[in-house]
Structures are given as structure tokens and as C-alpha cells.
Write an enzyme that holds these catalytic residues in place. Structure first.
Site, short mmCIF file in Angstrom:
data_model
loop_
_atom_site.label_atom_id
_atom_site.label_comp_id
_atom_site.label_asym_id
_atom_site.label_seq_id
_atom_site.Cartn_x
_atom_site.Cartn_y
_atom_site.Cartn_z
N ARG A 227 0.86 -1.26 0.00
CA ARG A 227 0.02 -0.05 -0.04
C ARG A 227 0.72 1.29 0.07
O ARG A 227 1.94 1.42 0.65
CB ARG A 227 -0.73 -0.02 1.29
N HIS A 228 0.42 2.43 -0.76
CA HIS A 228 1.01 3.47 -0.66
C HIS A 228 0.43 4.46 0.35
O HIS A 228 -0.71 4.23 0.80
CB HIS A 228 0.94 4.44 -1.99
N PRO A 229 1.22 5.12 1.27
CA PRO A 229 0.84 5.84 2.53
C PRO A 229 0.02 6.98 2.16
O PRO A 229 -0.96 7.46 3.01
CB PRO A 229 2.36 6.12 2.90
#
Length: 380
Positions: A227-229
Site C-alpha cells: 500500500r502507498h501511504p
């Protein structure tokens, strides 16, 4: 190789990965690289697996197109040979522990006095300054100390190394960038310069979102899997048979995704209508998306999303990645030749230039001290 660095001579005093990767780039860009190795032992990576007929595939993958001569820089006769090569060189690249070459009379100050036009590039674990400068370092040491391993892996997992030696490779890339900038500067000034690249510095330099989050918000990022933050949806999602990467990096792409998935109402839900809201509610959104994605295979979803220009893709293993038609079309698997093994396949050069042909065949892979007679004849 023909290229923009043609007619430049690089003296390669490097071994293993960070330095050889840098000089391989310079070779692919047209420079002549003479690899100076320790007698009998050679580059340490000559003993690294995997092996083909007792020859290291690891070494071969990094040292195509280079010439090899074995010299002991503590020996006076060998030093005379080295000096003659150095006197005609444009670039010296080394990745010894700081202070080593000074002991042998080849530190920056000594070399610069003799050869003021020479560009001298040093890549080391911690650089030439600072309290850790004399310590050795390997890739995983700087991955750990540089913060990269703290944001890699699944939440609450054990520390996870990035699956390639990115500590070495980024330092090799930054060293090559520095060398090319120094070449341009030399055109203006007529003088060489010293380039000091630290593997740890390079890890700090590539932390992008993680370092921005800490310096701006005082938040310490943690592992988030795929996941991208701060962008959503931007991760791997389960499908009927495997996983698909979906990177809907703006609101319009998310709307297109919801339309393709036949649930346009999701993009109008206040919890998901803009990127900030989606990032806050990603766990809930992932459940919704995966419920829909589970109805079809990854290849089916990829085909439909590609038609709509929604950024997506499967997760390939190395075989699938290497055999991808796009990789083949970009000439990213090339051949080199070894006199005992024959043709050897390896990764190509991602830098494509309109003026120079991206050849499918690279220079031969050198055995230890293979070019001694040729080099001695030319330089002595």
C-alpha cells in the site's frame, strides 16, 4: 560500445557491486573500462554464485565489455604500470574503505597533483567524512541504517530486506550521475574533481514519501505491505486467481475504475470521493474492491483496465518479467560473450539515446588478467 562517452578511459578499481555497476553503466555509454584487479584473487564477486562451468554469473552480469589486468598496488613495479594507465585516464572509480588508497599513495590529493584533469570517484558505505567513515558496509547494513527496511514488508512483520541490492545499486547510479556532471564541469574548467558517494546517503536520498512524512508531520512511517501511504487505491488486490496492482492515482482514474467495476456509486460516496478520504478509509475500500475483483482472473481484469488506461498490472515472477514482450521490445535482455561459456544473457541498459544504437550484443566478459599483454603493450 558506441556511445556519448566513447574515447573516455575509465580505470576501474572496484569490486562486488556498487562500483562495478557504476562502471558497467559507463561502459554501456561508450567508455573504455580497464578493470584493475588483485592478483590471483580478482574481484571478490568472481567467487559468488550462481555458477556456469565454474564461472560466476554474478560477476559476468556486472562486468561485460571491460578489460582486466591484475596489479598489486603495494608492489613498486605494478605501481609503475598503474601510473602509466592512470596518466592517460579520464576517470578513476574506486570503492575501497576510506583511507586504503591513501596508504598506497593513490588518495585524491596525491592523484590530483599528478593528474589534475582526472575525475576521481569514490563510493563507500558511509563516505569520506563523519564518525562512521572508517567502517565497512554491505548493502543490507545501509538498507537497515537508512530506514528503508523500517518501511518494507507487511505490518508487524520481521525486518524485511528489499528484494534487490538497492543500497549498492543506488550508490552506483548516483556515482555515475556525479561522474557525468564532473565531465561536463571539466569541459568548462579543464580540471578534474573528487566525487564522494556514500551508500547510506543514497538510502536517505530515496526515502521520498517516508522522509517527507517525518520531516513535515513528525510521523514515523511503518511497513504497509504494497500500500502507498497517501494515495488510494494504490496497492495489490486479490482477484479470482492471484493479485492485481491497481494504481488509481487521482480522482478521475478512480471514477473510471468504479465505472469499469460496475459500481459508479462508490466514487460518489463521501468516504471515497476524493483521495484524502479514500486514504483514510482504505481498509473498507479494499474489502469492497476485492469482493468485486474476486469474480474474475487477474489477466481478465488487466485486459479491461488497460483498455480504459487505468494504471494496473499483474505481479510477475522473474521468469515472467524477463519474458514480457514489452521487456523484449525495449531490448532489456541482451547478450555478452565468454570464451568458455559462449553467449551469456544479462540485463540491458535502460538508457535509450536517439543518436546511438542500443545494441543487442555487449562486449565480452573478461577473465582475470586476460588483457595484460594488450594493456602493457599499449601503456608501457
Amino acid at each position: 560500445m558506441d556511445g556519448p562517452l566513447k574515447n573516455l578511459l575509465v580505470v576501474d578499481l572496484t569490486r562486488v557491486l556498487v562500483g562495478p555497476y557504476c562502471t558497467m553503466i559507463l561502459s554501456d555509454l561508450g567508455a573504455r573500462v580497464i578493470k584493475v584487479e588483485a592478483p590471483e584473487i580478482g574481484d571478490d564477486s568472481r567467487k559468488f554464485g550462481p555458477f556456469i562451468k565454474d564461472y560466476s554469473a554474478y560477476f559476468m552480469s556486472l562486468n561485460r565489455g571491460k578489460e582486466s589486468i591484475a596489479l598489486n598496488l603495494k608492489n613498486s613495479e605494478d605501481k609503475k604500470i598503474f601510473d602509466k594507465i592512470l596518466s592517460k585516464a579520464d576517470i578513476l572509480v574506486e570503492n575501497f574503505k576510506p583511507g586504503t588508497l591513501e596508504k598506497w599513495g593513490y588518495g585524491w590529493k596525491d592523484v590530483n597533483k599528478k593528474y589534475p584533469k582526472l575525475i576521481y570517484a569514490s563510493a563507500s558505505g558511509f563516505g569520506q567524512t563523519g564518525p562512521l567513515k572508517e567502517l565497512p558496509a554491505y548493502d543490507m547494513v545501509v538498507q537497515g541504517m537508512g530506514g528503508l527496511m523500517s518501511v518494507t514488508g507487511q505490518p508487524n512483520s520481521e525486518p524485511t530486506r528489499v528484494g534487490t541490492s538497492i543500497g549498492d545499486i543506488t550508490a552506483g547510479l548516483f556515482t555515475a550521475i556525479g561522474i557525468n556532471a564532473a565531465l561536463y564541469d571539466r569541459q568548462k574548467t579543464g580540471k578534474g574533481m573528487f566525487i564522494d558517494v556514500s551508500m547510506l546517503d543514497c538510502q536517505i536520498a530515496i526515502l521520498e514519501n517516508a522522509i517527507a512524512r517525518y520531516l513535515a508531520k513528525n510521523e514515523i512511517p511503518k511497513p504497509m505491505g504494497s500500500r502507498h501511504p497517501s494515495i488510494a487505491p494504490f496497492e495489490a488486490f486479490k482477484t479470482k486467481d492471484s493479485y492485481i496492482i491497481i494504481a488509481a492515482g487521482n480522482d478521475r482514474l478512480f471514477e473510471k475504475l468504479c465505472e469499469l467495476l460496475a459500481m459508479p456509486e462508490i466514487s460518489k460516496d463521501p468516504k471515497f470521493s476524493d483521495n484524502s478520504s479514500r486514504a483514510k478509509n482504505m481498509d473498507e475500500l479494499k474489502i469492497i474492491l476485492e469482493k468485486k475483483l474476486a469474480s474474475r482472473s487477474t489477466s481478465e481484469w488487466v485486459k479491461d483496465m488497460e483498455k480504459e488506461k487505468i494504471p494496473c498490472g499483474p505481479i510477475f515472477n522473474i521468469k515472467e518479467a524477463v519474458e514480457n514482450p514489452q521487456v523484449d521490445a525495449r531490448n532489456m535482455i541482451v547478450k555478452a560473450f565468454h570464451k568458455e561459456i559462449g553467449d551469456f544473457k544479462l540485463a540491458g541498459n535502460p538508457i535509450k539515446m536517439s543518436t546511438y544504437k542500443d545494441e543487442k550484443t555487449r562486449g565480452d566478459i573478461p577473465d582475470l588478467d586476460e588483457h595484460r599483454e594488450k594493456i602493457l603493450k599499449e601503456f608501457t
